[in-house]
Design a protein around this motif. Structure first.
Motif, PDB file in Angstrom:
ATOM      1  N   TYR A 193       6.089 -11.678  20.333  1.00 58.65           N
ATOM      2  CA  TYR A 193       6.782 -12.195  18.857  1.00 58.65           C
ATOM      3  C   TYR A 193       7.456 -10.955  18.526  1.00 58.65           C
ATOM      4  O   TYR A 193       8.887 -11.078  18.195  1.00 58.65           O
ATOM      5  N   ILE A 194       6.642  -9.736  18.267  1.00 57.21           N
ATOM      6  CA  ILE A 194       7.511  -8.579  17.670  1.00 57.21           C
ATOM      7  C   ILE A 194       8.965  -8.281  18.577  1.00 57.21           C
ATOM      8  O   ILE A 194       9.789  -7.957  18.026  1.00 57.21           O
ATOM      9  N   ALA A 195       8.451  -8.006  19.820  1.00 58.84           N
ATOM     10  CA  ALA A 195       9.720  -7.638  20.699  1.00 58.84           C
ATOM     11  C   ALA A 195      10.661  -8.642  20.744  1.00 58.84           C
ATOM     12  O   ALA A 195      11.857  -8.199  20.766  1.00 58.84           O
ATOM     13  N   ARG A 196      10.451  -9.917  20.538  1.00 58.62           N
ATOM     14  CA  ARG A 196      11.570 -10.864  20.511  1.00 58.62           C
ATOM     15  C   ARG A 196      12.405 -10.727  19.163  1.00 58.62           C
ATOM     16  O   ARG A 196      13.594 -11.269  19.358  1.00 58.62           O
ATOM     17  N   LEU A 197      11.765 -10.168  18.196  1.00 55.91           N
ATOM     18  CA  LEU A 197      12.624 -10.081  16.831  1.00 55.91           C
ATOM     19  C   LEU A 197      13.649  -9.037  17.290  1.00 55.91           C
ATOM     20  O   LEU A 197      14.771  -9.157  16.456  1.00 55.91           O
TER      21      LEU A 197
END
Length: 367
Positions: A193-197
Motif C-alpha cells: 500500500y505505501i509503495a503504491r502511494l
C-alpha cells in the motif's frame, strides 16, 4: 551458539517467502479433497519448514524464516484472522502485468481488533524451536496499512476514517505485544500500500483524499502501531510493488513518499525494491536520516533464476552509498520468492543460489 540481534537487519538478509515444494502443494490438494487430515497437512508443512531452515543456515544466512509455508498469501492469511476482517472469493482478481491474480481478498465486517488466538503466534513458537538459536528467526506480517487497500474498509462500520485508523493502530500494538511474548525479536511489516502511494497512476479513494493526506495517514498508522514497542524488538518494513508469479502490479520511484515515510517512519530498517528500472534511482534515499534506519537494498531479483553480475551489484551498492552511508546499507533480494503459494518462475535450486549469492556479495562488501 545463539546469534544476537545487534546486526538486524543483517548485511545479507531476505524478505521471507520461499518457493513451496511440490510436497506441500500435493498435501494441500489432498487436504482440500478430503483425502488428508489437517493434522497430517501440518506435519508435512513442519517437515518441510525444518528442511528449509537448515538450508537457509547452510547457504550462510544469519536470519531465517519459515518460508511462509503455512500460508497461501503473504497478507490475507494474517489479516483474515483478525477480529472484524474476513476473507472471501472475489468476482475478479487483481491486475498485474499481463496477469489476473487468483480471486481472493479480505474485507472489513466488524470492529477491528487483534485475535489473541491468532494462529501465527503458535506458528512462530514452533519455528523458533526448530531454529534452536542457530540463527535469528524473523516473523513477517502485512503492514497495518494493508487494511487501507481498495475494497477493505467498510464505511457502514467505520464512517469516520480516523476511527478505523485508531482501531487498526490498537490492533497492531496488541499484535506486536503478542508476538514479542511469543519470542519474536525481529519482525517485518510487508507493505504494498505505501509503495503504491508513490505510483504515478495511484487511484485515490473516491476522490475524498489527496495523495499527501493518505501518505500522512499511512505514516501516523505505522508510527502509532509502533508506540510502546519493546526496545529489543527490531522492526523493519518491506515496500513492494507487487510480486505474483514473477509479475508486478505497478511502477514508480520512492520519490513521492520519501520526504515523509522514508524520513519519518520509526522503523529499524527499510527493505526497498531496486531490481529494475521500474524502481527509479537511489536519490530518494537521501531522505533517510544518517544513523537512522538501515536500508536493505533489493538489487538482486527474485523474479527469475539468472544470477546477477557480482561486480554490477557491488557498483549499485556503491552508487546507493552516495545517499546513505555504506555502514547503513544491507543487501537482499527485492522481494520474496513466493509471495503467494503459486511462487515465482524459477527453480528451488536457483532460489538457493540467489540467496548464497547475496551472502557472498555481502561478505565481500562489508566483511
Amino acid at each position: 551458539m545463539s546469534i544476537t540481534l545487534t546486526k538486524a537487519p543483517f548485511r545479507a538478509d531476505h524478505v521471507g517467502s520461499l518457493l513451496r515444494p511440490d510436497r506441500i502443494h500435493q498435501a494441500r490438494k489432498q487436504f482440500k479433497e478430503g483425502a488428508l487430515s489437517a493434522e497430517r497437512l501440518r506435519e508435512v508443512e513442519t517437515e518441510e519448514i525444518k528442511r528449509i531452515v537448515d538450508k537457509q543456515i547452510e547457504v550462510g544466512l544469519e536470519v531465517v524464516t519459515d518460508g511462509e509455508f503455512r500460508r497461501t498469501w503473504w497478507h490475507f492469511d494474517f489479516l483474515e484472522h483478525l477480529n472484524g476482517i474476513e476473507g472471501y472469493v472475489t468476482e475478479k482478481g487483481l491486475t498485474f502485468d499481463g496477469v489476473e491474480t487468483e480471486r481472493y481478498n479480505v474485507r472489513n465486517t466488524g470492529k477491528v481488533s487483534f485475535n489473541p488466538k491468532h494462529p501465527f503466534l503458535n506458528d512462530f513458537i514452533e519455528l523458533n524451536k526448530i531454529v534452536g538459536g542457530r540463527a535469528v528467526a524473523k516473523q513477517t506480517i502485512p503492514s497495518p496499512n494493508q487494511l487501507f487497500a481498495v475494497g477493505v474498509h467498510n464505511e457502514d462500520i467505520y464512517p469516520d476514517m480516523e476511527d478505523y485508523a485508531n482501531d487498526i493502530i490498537q490492533t497492531y500494538q496488541d499484535a506486536l505485544k503478542a508476538f514479542y511474548e511469543a519470542g519474536v525479536r525481529y519482525l517485518q511489516l510487508d507493505d504494498v500500500y505505501i509503495a503504491r502511494l508513490s505510483a504515478p497512476d495511484f487511484q485515490f479513494k473516491d476522490g475524498k483524499y489527496t495523495r499527501e493526506q493518505l501518505i500522512d495517514l499511512a505514516l501516523r498508522v505505522i508510527n502509532g502501531s509502533l508506540e510502546g514497542k519493546p526496545d529489543d524488538l527490531i522492526i523493519t518494513t518491506h515496500l513492494c510493488r507487487g510480486n505474483y508469479q514473477s509479475t508486478w502490479a505497478f511502477e514508480g520511484s520512492y520519490a513521492r513518499i520519501a520526504p515523509t515515510l522514508l524520513a519519518k517512519e520509526k522503523v529499524d530498517g527499510f527493505f526497498l525494491e531496486y531490481d529494475d528500472n521500474r524502481s527509479g534511482d537511489f536519490k530518494p534515499l537521501e531522505h533517510i536520516p544518517t544513523g537512522g534506519a538501515k536500508v536493505v537494498l533489493g538489487v538482486v531479483t527474485s523474479k527469475n533464476g539468472e544470477i546477477e553480475d557480482k561486480e554490477a551489484i557491488k557498483a549499485r551498492i556503491k552508487e546507493a552509498a552516495q545517499f546513505v552511508p555504506l555502514e547503513q546499507l544491507c543487501l537482499s533480494p527485492q522481494c520474496g520468492f513466493a509471495s503467494t503459494h503459486h511462487g515465482n518462475k524459477l527453480t528451488e535450486e536457483q532460489q538457493w543460489e540467489k540467496l548464497k549469492f547475496v551472502v557472498d556479495v555481502a561478505k565481500e562488501v562489508w566483511g
